[in-house]
Design a protein around this motif. Sequence first.
Motif, short mmCIF file in Angstrom:
data_model
loop_
_atom_site.label_atom_id
_atom_site.label_comp_id
_atom_site.label_asym_id
_atom_site.label_seq_id
_atom_site.Cartn_x
_atom_site.Cartn_y
_atom_site.Cartn_z
N THR A 15 1.15 5.28 -0.10
CA THR A 15 0.50 6.62 0.36
C THR A 15 1.28 7.81 -0.21
O THR A 15 2.24 7.86 0.74
CB THR A 15 -0.43 6.47 1.55
OG1 THR A 15 -1.03 5.37 1.72
CG2 THR A 15 -1.11 7.70 2.03
N TYR A 42 -2.76 2.03 -11.32
CA TYR A 42 -3.07 3.43 -11.40
C TYR A 42 -3.79 3.42 -12.75
O TYR A 42 -4.78 4.58 -12.88
CB TYR A 42 -1.91 4.19 -11.44
CG TYR A 42 -1.45 4.54 -10.15
CD1 TYR A 42 -1.89 5.55 -9.48
CD2 TYR A 42 -0.59 3.76 -9.54
CE1 TYR A 42 -1.43 6.07 -8.28
CE2 TYR A 42 -0.27 3.93 -8.01
CZ TYR A 42 -0.56 5.18 -7.73
OH TYR A 42 -0.13 5.59 -6.52
N THR A 77 1.18 -1.09 0.14
CA THR A 77 0.07 0.05 -0.02
C THR A 77 0.82 1.25 0.06
O THR A 77 1.81 1.48 0.87
CB THR A 77 -0.92 -0.08 1.37
OG1 THR A 77 -1.83 -1.16 1.25
CG2 THR A 77 -1.70 1.20 1.31
N VAL A 105 -2.96 3.43 -2.56
CA VAL A 105 -2.92 2.68 -3.73
C VAL A 105 -2.47 1.35 -3.37
O VAL A 105 -1.20 1.47 -2.99
CB VAL A 105 -2.49 3.36 -4.86
CG1 VAL A 105 -2.55 2.28 -6.38
CG2 VAL A 105 -3.14 4.57 -5.36
N ASN A 141 -2.75 11.34 0.80
CA ASN A 141 -3.41 10.62 1.44
C ASN A 141 -4.56 9.49 0.79
O ASN A 141 -5.41 9.26 1.72
CB ASN A 141 -4.36 11.36 2.84
CG ASN A 141 -3.16 12.02 3.95
OD1 ASN A 141 -2.09 11.58 3.87
ND2 ASN A 141 -3.63 13.15 3.96
N GLN A 142 -4.23 9.22 -0.12
CA GLN A 142 -5.21 8.21 -1.04
C GLN A 142 -4.36 7.04 -1.44
O GLN A 142 -3.65 7.02 -2.08
CB GLN A 142 -5.44 8.98 -2.33
CG GLN A 142 -6.42 10.27 -2.17
CD GLN A 142 -7.57 9.98 -1.39
OE1 GLN A 142 -8.42 9.05 -1.73
NE2 GLN A 142 -7.87 10.93 -0.43
N SER A 189 -4.24 16.18 -5.26
CA SER A 189 -5.44 15.44 -4.84
C SER A 189 -5.04 13.96 -4.56
O SER A 189 -5.93 13.05 -3.84
CB SER A 189 -6.33 15.46 -6.22
OG SER A 189 -5.63 14.72 -7.17
N GLN A 190 -3.76 13.33 -4.69
CA GLN A 190 -3.59 11.87 -4.56
C GLN A 190 -2.84 11.98 -2.87
O GLN A 190 -2.70 10.62 -2.30
CB GLN A 190 -2.38 11.56 -5.27
CG GLN A 190 -2.67 11.59 -6.73
CD GLN A 190 -4.12 10.72 -7.12
OE1 GLN A 190 -3.97 9.85 -6.49
NE2 GLN A 190 -4.95 11.10 -7.81
#
Length: 257
Positions: free
Chosen positions: A65, A137, A63, A93, A90-91, A87-88
């Motif tokens: 972040t 992505y 993961t 992946v 704390n999102q 915008s990424q």
Amino acid sequence: MFLKTILSIFLIILFLFPTGKAQAGELAERLADFTKWEKLTSVKTAEGDLIYPNWMSGTWKVTSTLVDLAAPLAPDIVTPGFVGNRSQINQPVSFLVRFIKVKQPISGLKNIHKQENKSEILVADRVFNSLNLSRAYLGDEAVIAVKPDPKSPNRQITFFGGERQLVSLVTARTTENTADGKFITAEVFQQYFKGGSRAYFNTVESTTAYYQTPTLNPKIAADQVTAVYLSPQDPDYFTAGSRPVALYRYRLEFFPQ
């Protein structure tokens, strides 16, 4: 937009690539000094593959972040995709990666019995890892394949739809082992994106500190900072000098599969 997305993806984590050791504590200090970076000078020319510690062996769900980012030369110089990357933050992946054991020749031994004169080392499965990352992505349909250079473990090409390609070449690296058990790597590589309306070049340095955690969830964690430098082909190259034009900090968590 496609170029911005591609460049954003390949700034996250590159399990592609120990030749050369950093001076004691240099990389650790560099990670602690996130916003004051300049080009790393202690790296050596990349030869062979990057050898990972045995505790990273196996298949992992990672993961990743993005936790922070900076553009030290803004507003004068900003790289493609930087503003959108805010915008990424704390999102998380997630994607799968794996580290595998391969044979390498033992230094100093005559190559009479080729198999006997080889030792096992742990390296990243570069194609598997890069393919999973890019598809996490962009989606399965957007990424056609990842192909390594059969002559060098430090070069690979990612193929996208529309005859677009991203060529990544590791040019230098160094590693460091800290007293508290961290394995830190620093890699410098060239990126070349072609197939769109224009070709795009840049230089990227990715420094990552891996360490084992007291728990099994995650079992391994990492702190990673990726710095983007302009290539000599960029008109702002001399203005930027040795300073990065973008910095990205990531938190990586490895869960055993």
